[in-house]
Motif scaffolding. Sequence first.
Motif, PDB file in Angstrom:
ATOM      1  N   GLY A 162       0.783  -1.230   0.000  1.00 55.72           N
ATOM      2  CA  GLY A 162       0.000   0.000   0.000  1.00 55.72           C
ATOM      3  C   GLY A 162       0.813   1.277   0.000  1.00 55.72           C
ATOM      4  O   GLY A 162       0.256   2.358   0.246  1.00 55.72           O
ATOM      5  N   ALA A 205       5.181  -1.824   6.664  1.00 51.47           N
ATOM      6  CA  ALA A 205       4.264  -2.546   7.552  1.00 51.47           C
ATOM      7  C   ALA A 205       4.082  -1.884   8.911  1.00 51.47           C
ATOM      8  O   ALA A 205       2.985  -1.924   9.486  1.00 51.47           O
ATOM      9  N   GLU A 206       5.134  -1.246   9.448  1.00 54.16           N
ATOM     10  CA  GLU A 206       5.089  -0.783  10.829  1.00 54.16           C
ATOM     11  C   GLU A 206       5.161   0.728  10.989  1.00 54.16           C
ATOM     12  O   GLU A 206       4.789   1.239  12.052  1.00 54.16           O
ATOM     13  N   VAL A 245       4.357   3.191   8.115  1.00 51.13           N
ATOM     14  CA  VAL A 245       3.363   3.907   7.312  1.00 51.13           C
ATOM     15  C   VAL A 245       1.959   3.868   7.924  1.00 51.13           C
ATOM     16  O   VAL A 245       1.325   4.931   8.043  1.00 51.13           O
ATOM     17  N   PRO A 246       1.424   2.718   8.331  1.00 50.63           N
ATOM     18  CA  PRO A 246       0.030   2.716   8.800  1.00 50.63           C
ATOM     19  C   PRO A 246      -0.243   3.652   9.981  1.00 50.63           C
ATOM     20  O   PRO A 246      -1.215   4.439   9.930  1.00 50.63           O
ATOM     21  N   PRO A 247       0.561   3.648  11.058  1.00 53.00           N
ATOM     22  CA  PRO A 247       0.245   4.571  12.161  1.00 53.00           C
ATOM     23  C   PRO A 247       0.451   6.035  11.806  1.00 53.00           C
ATOM     24  O   PRO A 247      -0.283   6.900  12.296  1.00 53.00           O
ATOM     25  N   ARG A 288       0.062   7.352   8.748  1.00 52.07           N
ATOM     26  CA  ARG A 288      -1.074   7.698   7.886  1.00 52.07           C
ATOM     27  C   ARG A 288      -2.320   7.957   8.730  1.00 52.07           C
ATOM     28  O   ARG A 288      -3.056   8.930   8.499  1.00 52.07           O
ATOM     29  N   ALA A 289      -2.570   7.075   9.686  1.00 50.63           N
ATOM     30  CA  ALA A 289      -3.762   7.221  10.516  1.00 50.63           C
ATOM     31  C   ALA A 289      -3.708   8.493  11.354  1.00 50.63           C
ATOM     32  O   ALA A 289      -4.704   9.219  11.471  1.00 50.63           O
TER      33      ALA A 289
END
Length: 304
Positions: free
Chosen positions: A34, A290-291, A293-295, A297-298
């Motif tokens: 992503g 995996a570790e 980018v997601p937090p 981005r959120a």
Amino acid sequence: MTDRLPPQFGLNIHPGVEDPDEPFRRARIADAAGIDLITIQDHPYVATHYDTWTLLTALAFTTTRVRLGTNVSPLPLRPPAMLAKAAASLDMLSGGRVELGIGAGGYPVGLRAFGAEVPERAEIVAAFEEGIRVIRGLWTSERGFTFDGEHYRTRGARFGPSPTRPIPIWVGAARPRMLRLAGRLADGILVTNTFASVEDLPRINRWVDEGAAEAGRPPESIRRGYNVMGAIDLADRPNRSDEIQADTLVFPAAGWVEYLIRLGREYRIDTFIFWPLGEHQVEQAAVFAAEVVPPVRAALASGG
């Protein structure tokens, strides 16, 4: 001001010939996880680098969704008419996934070694503006396009294929006049932490804003891209201190999360492009996707 643009994340792909499979491994990680964008630096005069546009094309056919860009192509060595052709062609072949990063050429010795005519310092900004106008003019022309500039010229150029959509233009720059030009004409800027520190970012933003205001553009419509060169310290395989320079950013994944959130909240960065350094770079890329980018981005997408 308009609402801030949503955050996006990139992974830079080293174009070195040492391991032919590594660029593809990084691209597959980005495509599957992503990541929004993969970019490649463009230094054709480096003997151990693949040609950037050739490698981008190969990566386009081994990925399906991630966007592809140059970070950045030097106009003195990549004439704007040919860059316009290359970007439009790859955009069509990739299903509309190309973003064009361009610069004035930060390594004049290398450029001249490959036969480029590098403008004098006083002419760099004027030449660069002409280059952007040629690229956009060709992309949008419906009949022969003529441009009669001091540095670049076309004569009734019939252009095609036309881009599948407006291709974003990013400007790699760190000086006031170039950044104001980016604010007037470009879709985004690309600066690098090794050339522009966090302390420099408020000035950089101000210069971009000034250019945008001059052109009547909303300042927040121009993306602020930051190339973050550094290393993720992996829990099972940390980077050896002798593999990276003393001033290189080195954090565990959680530290990178905090750092990028700060860049977004305090310094208006909305596009984060990770350049892994040191050992285990492919593994770092996977951890970033995996570790980290997601937090981030959120946190930033929620208005933080």
